[in-house]
Design a protein around this motif. Structure first.
Motif, PDB file in Angstrom:
ATOM      1  N   VAL A  88     -70.480 -20.333 -87.155  1.00  0.00           N
ATOM      2  CA  VAL A  88     -69.581 -20.895 -86.153  1.00  0.00           C
ATOM      3  C   VAL A  88     -69.655 -22.416 -86.236  1.00  0.00           C
ATOM      4  CG1 VAL A  88     -69.918 -18.915 -84.583  1.00  0.00           C
ATOM      5  CG2 VAL A  88     -71.255 -21.002 -84.246  1.00  0.00           C
ATOM      6  N   TYR A  89     -68.674 -23.055 -85.596  1.00  0.00           N
ATOM      7  CA  TYR A  89     -68.718 -24.517 -85.477  1.00  0.00           C
ATOM      8  C   TYR A  89     -68.177 -24.900 -84.104  1.00  0.00           C
ATOM      9  CZ  TYR A  89     -63.735 -24.276 -86.710  1.00  0.00           C
ATOM     10  OH  TYR A  89     -62.404 -23.977 -86.744  1.00  0.00           O
ATOM     11  N   ARG A  90     -68.587 -26.074 -83.660  1.00  0.00           N
ATOM     12  CA  ARG A  90     -68.144 -26.604 -82.374  1.00  0.00           C
ATOM     13  C   ARG A  90     -67.091 -27.684 -82.614  1.00  0.00           C
ATOM     14  NH1 ARG A  90     -73.971 -26.670 -81.748  1.00  0.00           N
ATOM     15  NH2 ARG A  90     -74.639 -25.264 -80.092  1.00  0.00           N
ATOM     16  N   ARG A  91     -66.158 -27.750 -81.659  1.00  0.00           N
ATOM     17  CA  ARG A  91     -65.134 -28.790 -81.731  1.00  0.00           C
ATOM     18  C   ARG A  91     -64.705 -29.136 -80.309  1.00  0.00           C
ATOM     19  NH1 ARG A  91     -60.137 -26.964 -84.842  1.00  0.00           N
ATOM     20  NH2 ARG A  91     -59.408 -26.337 -82.809  1.00  0.00           N
ATOM     21  N   ALA A  92     -64.434 -30.398 -80.066  1.00  0.00           N
ATOM     22  CA  ALA A  92     -63.954 -30.810 -78.747  1.00  0.00           C
ATOM     23  C   ALA A  92     -62.593 -30.182 -78.494  1.00  0.00           C
ATOM     24  CB  ALA A  92     -63.866 -32.327 -78.674  1.00  0.00           C
ATOM     25  N   ASP A  93     -62.380 -29.748 -77.257  1.00  0.00           N
ATOM     26  CA  ASP A  93     -61.096 -29.194 -76.849  1.00  0.00           C
ATOM     27  C   ASP A  93     -60.043 -30.299 -76.928  1.00  0.00           C
ATOM     28  OD1 ASP A  93     -58.919 -28.065 -75.528  1.00  0.00           O
ATOM     29  OD2 ASP A  93     -60.126 -27.210 -73.909  1.00  0.00           O
ATOM     30  N   GLU A  94     -58.919 -30.010 -77.548  1.00  0.00           N
ATOM     31  CA  GLU A  94     -57.863 -31.017 -77.691  1.00  0.00           C
ATOM     32  C   GLU A  94     -57.219 -31.366 -76.354  1.00  0.00           C
ATOM     33  OE1 GLU A  94     -55.173 -29.740 -80.744  1.00  0.00           O
ATOM     34  OE2 GLU A  94     -56.770 -29.650 -82.244  1.00  0.00           O
ATOM     35  N   VAL A  95     -57.231 -30.437 -75.406  1.00  0.00           N
ATOM     36  CA  VAL A  95     -56.627 -30.666 -74.091  1.00  0.00           C
ATOM     37  C   VAL A  95     -57.601 -31.426 -73.183  1.00  0.00           C
ATOM     38  CG1 VAL A  95     -55.695 -29.551 -72.026  1.00  0.00           C
ATOM     39  CG2 VAL A  95     -55.173 -28.633 -74.298  1.00  0.00           C
ATOM     40  N   ASP A  96     -58.850 -30.997 -73.166  1.00  0.00           N
ATOM     41  CA  ASP A  96     -59.884 -31.619 -72.332  1.00  0.00           C
ATOM     42  C   ASP A  96     -61.033 -32.023 -73.242  1.00  0.00           C
ATOM     43  OD1 ASP A  96     -61.887 -32.346 -70.571  1.00  0.00           O
ATOM     44  OD2 ASP A  96     -61.760 -30.528 -69.346  1.00  0.00           O
ATOM     45  N   ARG A  97     -61.050 -33.264 -73.672  1.00  0.00           N
ATOM     46  CA  ARG A  97     -62.024 -33.745 -74.655  1.00  0.00           C
ATOM     47  C   ARG A  97     -63.470 -33.625 -74.172  1.00  0.00           C
ATOM     48  NH1 ARG A  97     -60.262 -33.783 -79.410  1.00  0.00           N
ATOM     49  NH2 ARG A  97     -61.627 -35.427 -80.064  1.00  0.00           N
ATOM     50  N   ARG A  98     -63.673 -33.426 -72.874  1.00  0.00           N
ATOM     51  CA  ARG A  98     -65.042 -33.263 -72.357  1.00  0.00           C
ATOM     52  C   ARG A  98     -65.583 -31.869 -72.637  1.00  0.00           C
ATOM     53  NH1 ARG A  98     -63.659 -34.389 -66.363  1.00  0.00           N
ATOM     54  NH2 ARG A  98     -61.963 -33.116 -67.133  1.00  0.00           N
ATOM     55  N   ARG A  99     -64.698 -30.951 -72.900  1.00  0.00           N
ATOM     56  CA  ARG A  99     -65.085 -29.547 -73.098  1.00  0.00           C
ATOM     57  C   ARG A  99     -65.236 -29.262 -74.587  1.00  0.00           C
ATOM     58  NH1 ARG A  99     -61.812 -24.242 -71.014  1.00  0.00           N
ATOM     59  NH2 ARG A  99     -60.419 -24.812 -72.696  1.00  0.00           N
ATOM     60  N   VAL A 100     -66.301 -28.535 -74.929  1.00  0.00           N
ATOM     61  CA  VAL A 100     -66.559 -28.166 -76.320  1.00  0.00           C
ATOM     62  C   VAL A 100     -66.213 -26.697 -76.505  1.00  0.00           C
ATOM     63  CG1 VAL A 100     -68.360 -27.909 -78.073  1.00  0.00           C
ATOM     64  CG2 VAL A 100     -68.374 -29.896 -76.554  1.00  0.00           C
ATOM     65  N   LEU A 101     -65.480 -26.407 -77.568  1.00  0.00           N
ATOM     66  CA  LEU A 101     -65.120 -25.030 -77.909  1.00  0.00           C
ATOM     67  C   LEU A 101     -65.906 -24.601 -79.140  1.00  0.00           C
ATOM     68  CD1 LEU A 101     -61.234 -25.252 -77.520  1.00  0.00           C
ATOM     69  CD2 LEU A 101     -62.925 -24.529 -75.817  1.00  0.00           C
ATOM     70  N   VAL A 102     -66.180 -23.329 -79.213  1.00  0.00           N
ATOM     71  CA  VAL A 102     -66.886 -22.754 -80.367  1.00  0.00           C
ATOM     72  C   VAL A 102     -65.893 -21.873 -81.105  1.00  0.00           C
ATOM     73  CG1 VAL A 102     -68.842 -21.352 -81.131  1.00  0.00           C
ATOM     74  CG2 VAL A 102     -69.061 -22.803 -79.081  1.00  0.00           C
ATOM     75  N   PHE A 103     -65.862 -22.021 -82.432  1.00  0.00           N
ATOM     76  CA  PHE A 103     -64.952 -21.265 -83.295  1.00  0.00           C
ATOM     77  C   PHE A 103     -65.750 -20.534 -84.367  1.00  0.00           C
ATOM     78  CE2 PHE A 103     -62.419 -24.685 -81.620  1.00  0.00           C
ATOM     79  CZ  PHE A 103     -61.167 -24.141 -81.437  1.00  0.00           C
ATOM     80  N   LEU A 104     -65.200 -19.438 -84.833  1.00  0.00           N
ATOM     81  CA  LEU A 104     -65.766 -18.707 -85.962  1.00  0.00           C
ATOM     82  C   LEU A 104     -65.370 -19.427 -87.248  1.00  0.00           C
ATOM     83  CD1 LEU A 104     -67.362 -16.042 -86.172  1.00  0.00           C
ATOM     84  CD2 LEU A 104     -65.203 -14.881 -86.558  1.00  0.00           C
ATOM     85  N   SER A 105     -66.338 -19.673 -88.110  1.00  0.00           N
ATOM     86  CA  SER A 105     -66.051 -20.285 -89.409  1.00  0.00           C
ATOM     87  C   SER A 105     -65.547 -19.205 -90.370  1.00  0.00           C
ATOM     88  CB  SER A 105     -67.314 -20.920 -89.983  1.00  0.00           C
ATOM     89  OG  SER A 105     -68.245 -19.903 -90.332  1.00  0.00           O
ATOM     90  N   GLU A 106     -65.110 -19.611 -91.537  1.00  0.00           N
ATOM     91  CA  GLU A 106     -64.674 -18.628 -92.538  1.00  0.00           C
ATOM     92  C   GLU A 106     -65.855 -17.730 -92.939  1.00  0.00           C
ATOM     93  OE1 GLU A 106     -62.292 -16.310 -94.352  1.00  0.00           O
ATOM     94  OE2 GLU A 106     -61.532 -18.035 -93.254  1.00  0.00           O
ATOM     95  N   HIS A 107     -67.023 -18.327 -93.096  1.00  0.00           N
ATOM     96  CA  HIS A 107     -68.227 -17.537 -93.397  1.00  0.00           C
ATOM     97  C   HIS A 107     -68.524 -16.568 -92.240  1.00  0.00           C
ATOM     98  CE1 HIS A 107     -72.133 -16.411 -94.883  1.00  0.00           C
ATOM     99  NE2 HIS A 107     -72.777 -17.046 -93.919  1.00  0.00           N
ATOM    100  N   GLY A 108     -68.340 -17.037 -91.009  1.00  0.00           N
ATOM    101  CA  GLY A 108     -68.526 -16.172 -89.844  1.00  0.00           C
ATOM    102  C   GLY A 108     -67.537 -15.027 -89.826  1.00  0.00           C
ATOM    103  N   ARG A 109     -66.301 -15.302 -90.229  1.00  0.00           N
ATOM    104  CA  ARG A 109     -65.266 -14.256 -90.299  1.00  0.00           C
ATOM    105  C   ARG A 109     -65.663 -13.183 -91.312  1.00  0.00           C
ATOM    106  NH1 ARG A 109     -61.543 -15.653 -87.746  1.00  0.00           N
ATOM    107  NH2 ARG A 109     -61.477 -17.845 -88.308  1.00  0.00           N
ATOM    108  N   ARG A 110     -66.160 -13.616 -92.472  1.00  0.00           N
ATOM    109  CA  ARG A 110     -66.598 -12.645 -93.499  1.00  0.00           C
ATOM    110  C   ARG A 110     -67.805 -11.846 -93.000  1.00  0.00           C
ATOM    111  NH1 ARG A 110     -65.699 -17.169 -96.770  1.00  0.00           N
ATOM    112  NH2 ARG A 110     -67.955 -17.497 -96.945  1.00  0.00           N
TER     113      ARG A 110
END
Length: 150
Positions: A88-110
């Motif tokens: 997974v990786y973390r990225r700042a929310d584009e709408v609310d830059r104070r909030r961090v979102l977690v996403f599945l990476s390509e390796h995580g998807r596999r």
């Protein structure tokens, strides 16, 4: 794979046994899922994070913590380990830059795709053991319990 048999419910038995039975079943199902994930797979808590993120939507830590059913500090450690494994990786929310979102990476998807059939097999085995009608009724009852106020 067979379920531990619980004696038939006695209508005179106190309903206080229900919470204990639910705890025992939750423990048993967790052990089955851990066995399906195996020693080289993600932990059960890590799997729950991967499964939640598998839809491609980034999620805030608070939502993930509620889904995985762990306190926020524990989730931070779980996500840190998933980041270290490049799942997974973390990225700042584009709408609310104070909030961090977690996403599945390509390796995580596999990784999710690799273990999803084993996890689905646990569910299928449960349906086979209970029968489709009883499994559906159990799911209905558990959903009712899940939505009761805390």
């Amino acid at each position: 794979m067979t379920l531990s048999r619980v004696p038939a419910a006695d209508s005179s038995a106190p309903t206080t046994a229900v919470p204990e039975l639910l705890g025992q079943v939750a423990y048993q199902m967790s052990r089955r899922l851990e066995a399906a994930l195996g020693p080289d797979g993600p932990t059960l808590e890590q799997w729950r994070v991967l499964a939640l993120l598998a839809d491609g939507t980034g999620r805030p830590m608070t939502e993930i913590a509620g889904h995985v059913r762990v306190p926020p500090p524990t989730l931070t450690k779980i996500v840190d380990r998933l980041v270290d494994r490049a799942l997974v990786y973390r990225r700042a929310d584009e709408v609310d830059r104070r909030r961090v979102l977690v996403f599945l990476s390509e390796h995580g998807r596999r990784t999710h795709a690799r273990f999803a059939p084993a996890v689905a097999g646990v569910a299928e085995a449960l349906v086979d053991e209970l029968g489709a009608q009883d499994a559906a009724r159990l799911a209905e009852l558990l959903e009712r319990l899940r939505t009761l106020p805390a």
